[in-house]
Structure formats: C-alpha cells, structure tokens
Scaffold this active site. Structure first.
Site, PDB file in Angstrom:
ATOM      1  N   ASP A  29     -12.492   8.044  -2.831  1.00  0.00           N
ATOM      2  CA  ASP A  29     -12.737   6.750  -3.481  1.00  0.00           C
ATOM      3  C   ASP A  29     -14.015   6.045  -3.042  1.00  0.00           C
ATOM      4  O   ASP A  29     -14.018   4.813  -2.854  1.00  0.00           O
ATOM      5  CB  ASP A  29     -11.539   5.821  -3.245  1.00  0.00           C
ATOM      6  CG  ASP A  29     -10.246   6.370  -3.814  1.00  0.00           C
ATOM      7  OD1 ASP A  29     -10.260   7.463  -4.398  1.00  0.00           O
ATOM      8  OD2 ASP A  29      -9.202   5.707  -3.652  1.00  0.00           O
ATOM      9  N   GLU A  77      -9.947   6.316  -7.563  1.00  0.00           N
ATOM     10  CA  GLU A  77      -8.730   5.617  -7.974  1.00  0.00           C
ATOM     11  C   GLU A  77      -9.019   4.821  -9.244  1.00  0.00           C
ATOM     12  O   GLU A  77     -10.002   4.078  -9.310  1.00  0.00           O
ATOM     13  CB  GLU A  77      -8.236   4.661  -6.892  1.00  0.00           C
ATOM     14  CG  GLU A  77      -6.945   3.956  -7.289  1.00  0.00           C
ATOM     15  CD  GLU A  77      -6.428   2.988  -6.242  1.00  0.00           C
ATOM     16  OE1 GLU A  77      -5.410   2.321  -6.514  1.00  0.00           O
ATOM     17  OE2 GLU A  77      -7.039   2.882  -5.171  1.00  0.00           O
ATOM     18  N   LYS A 134      -7.226   9.740  -9.785  1.00  0.00           N
ATOM     19  CA  LYS A 134      -5.853   9.509  -9.344  1.00  0.00           C
ATOM     20  C   LYS A 134      -5.406   8.093  -9.705  1.00  0.00           C
ATOM     21  O   LYS A 134      -6.163   7.136  -9.538  1.00  0.00           O
ATOM     22  CB  LYS A 134      -5.719   9.744  -7.839  1.00  0.00           C
ATOM     23  CG  LYS A 134      -6.608   8.873  -6.958  1.00  0.00           C
ATOM     24  CD  LYS A 134      -6.531   9.317  -5.503  1.00  0.00           C
ATOM     25  CE  LYS A 134      -7.334   8.423  -4.588  1.00  0.00           C
ATOM     26  NZ  LYS A 134      -6.838   7.047  -4.458  1.00  0.00           N
ATOM     27  N   LYS A 137      -2.514   5.652  -4.752  1.00  0.00           N
ATOM     28  CA  LYS A 137      -3.284   5.608  -3.508  1.00  0.00           C
ATOM     29  C   LYS A 137      -3.584   7.010  -2.984  1.00  0.00           C
ATOM     30  O   LYS A 137      -4.660   7.273  -2.486  1.00  0.00           O
ATOM     31  CB  LYS A 137      -2.511   4.810  -2.444  1.00  0.00           C
ATOM     32  CG  LYS A 137      -2.086   3.400  -2.876  1.00  0.00           C
ATOM     33  CD  LYS A 137      -3.273   2.515  -3.172  1.00  0.00           C
ATOM     34  CE  LYS A 137      -2.874   1.060  -3.342  1.00  0.00           C
ATOM     35  NZ  LYS A 137      -2.033   0.829  -4.542  1.00  0.00           N
ATOM     36  N   CYS A 167      -5.871   4.367   0.968  1.00  0.00           N
ATOM     37  CA  CYS A 167      -5.966   5.655   0.276  1.00  0.00           C
ATOM     38  C   CYS A 167      -6.211   6.829   1.213  1.00  0.00           C
ATOM     39  O   CYS A 167      -5.713   7.932   0.974  1.00  0.00           O
ATOM     40  CB  CYS A 167      -7.043   5.586  -0.798  1.00  0.00           C
ATOM     41  SG  CYS A 167      -6.618   4.419  -2.131  1.00  0.00           S
TER      42      CYS A 167
END
Length: 246
Positions: A29, A77, A134, A137, A167
């Site tokens: 992320d 994310e 995704k 998390k 995450c």
C-alpha cells in the site's frame, strides 16, 4: 536466483534464513493518498513524513531485489467504484465527510482507478511485477495473492510498506497462519504514530518470533549481496524505467 546455501540476515529474535528464489519482496500500500503531501492521509491531520521516511530505504531494497531477480509484488488497498466490495462495517466508519468513496484531495477516497489510489512514482511497479488490489487490510483476503505465491514457489516474504500496525501487521499475521515465514524490514515500514510503529515491530518478533522476524534493511541488503549476481535478464529488468503512474 537459487543459492547453494540459504542466506542469513541478522534479525530479531534470531537470524532469518532465505533462498532468494523462494522469497518475495512485498510492498504494501505505498499509495499516493497515504504518503503524499496533500493526500487523504494528510487531510486527516496525519504527518506523512512518518511514512515518507520509508521511501529511500525501500527504494534501495527494491533495486537490490530487482537486480537479484527476486519476485517483487505490490499491493493497493481500495474498492470498486460502486463500493460493492466494501462491507458496511468499513464503509460507515469515520467522519461522514471523509468516508470511502467520497471526494478527496486526489479523487474518490480508496476507489480503484483514482489518482490517490495508485502507487507513488518512486516505487512504481515495472513490467512483470504483480499489483494485488485488495479490499481489506490483509493481502490474502478476497485476492489471488495466495495463489500467486503458490504458483511461483514462494515460501518466505520480505514485508515492507504501510501502515505497520494495520495492513502490514494484518498481512504478516495472515501469512503466518498460512505457513509463510516473514521478515519485516523495520525502516521500510511506517506508521503515522511512532508509538504504534515501535509496538507493532515488537509484536512481530515477540515470544521467539510469534509472527516473524524484524531487521533493518541494511542487514537484509548485506545478506543479499553475498549471493551470486543475477543473470542479464534480471539486471535489465532492474534498469527498466517505471511505468507511468495510472
């Protein structure tokens, strides 16, 4: 790049052994909305410099892993534009003016395809590096991440990215439950909150490495440097310029 003997990293709670051919670098992320000035994270009052300090050491690790021919994987994310993959328990959190899907400084907040959702230019993926989108998390939930690791024969993960206590931690815990050995590079993960950063790292290596290992990136790079050089194809990939941010 297979090695005759596993490489060893000086780590807590004890040395971490790995074969680069069976190990993946995971960048979690590293997205514009979380790390860039003027992004969603800063608009909430967070100090993005707490996360941006990870960029330089992580870039060095990324370059070394690419040159060594190691697998490199990125995560983001975010959610579908219609938010159909965002559960109400997540959607309804926080200030109503700053919820997922609402307009933010760099587009709709945590929505795939928006400017803020994408990866920062300094660490942008090159050709052949998977990007796992995704909705949660952790990197395993509702994604093909696990299948990708299995297909590539990956057994160990070198985990980097943000944020440490959210995450990163969730992904390491998920990986641990699935039998993967994880090394978290302490200067390549970051939190907006220094006390969470320290506690999150301590929790990974506590009780004999309950979730994995932690080490400074310098220790990992020193271990990787002892391996045989990668072939010309890997070196060429490492030099390939990053794709233009989407």
């Amino acid at each position: 790049m297979a090695v005759a003997e596993p490489l060893s990293v000086e780590a807590a709670p004890y040395p971490f052994s790995f074969d680069p051919a069976e190990t993946a670098l995971v960048l979690i992320d590293m997205q514009r909305d979380f790390l860039e000035p003027g992004g969603f994270g800063e608009s909430l009052g967070n100090d993005v410099e707490q996360l941006r300090r990870t960029i330089a050491p992580l870039r060095a690790v990324l370059d070394a892993c690419r040159a060594a021919g190691m697998a490199v994987m990125h995560t983001r994310e975010g959610h579908l534009p219609d938010l159909s993959d965002c559960p109400p328990s997540k959607l309804l959190r926080g200030n109503p003016s700053m919820r997922i899907g609402d307009p933010g400084p760099k587009g709709r907040i945590l929505v795939r395809g928006e400017e803020g959702h994408d990866i920062i230019e300094e660490l942008y993926p090159v050709a052949g590096e998977p990007v796992i989108d995704k909705p949660g998390k952790g990197a395993f939930y509702a994604t093909g991440f696990g299948d990708l690791l299995t297909a590539r024969g990956i057994r160990r993960l070198v985990v980097t990215g943000v944020t440490t206590e959210v995450c990163v931690h969730t992904t390491v815990r998920e990986a641990n439950d699935r039998g993967y050995e994880c090394l978290v590079l302490s200067d390549c993960v970051g939190s907006y909150f220094p006390r969470f950063q320290q506690a999150g790292l301590e929790m990974v290596a506590a009780q004999g490495g309950i979730f994995g290992w932690t080490a400074e990136s310098a220790a990992f790079l020193a271990a990787l440097a002892t391996a045989s050089p990668a072939g010309p194809d890997a070196a060429e990939t490492a030099r390939e310029p990053a794709a233009q941010p989407r």
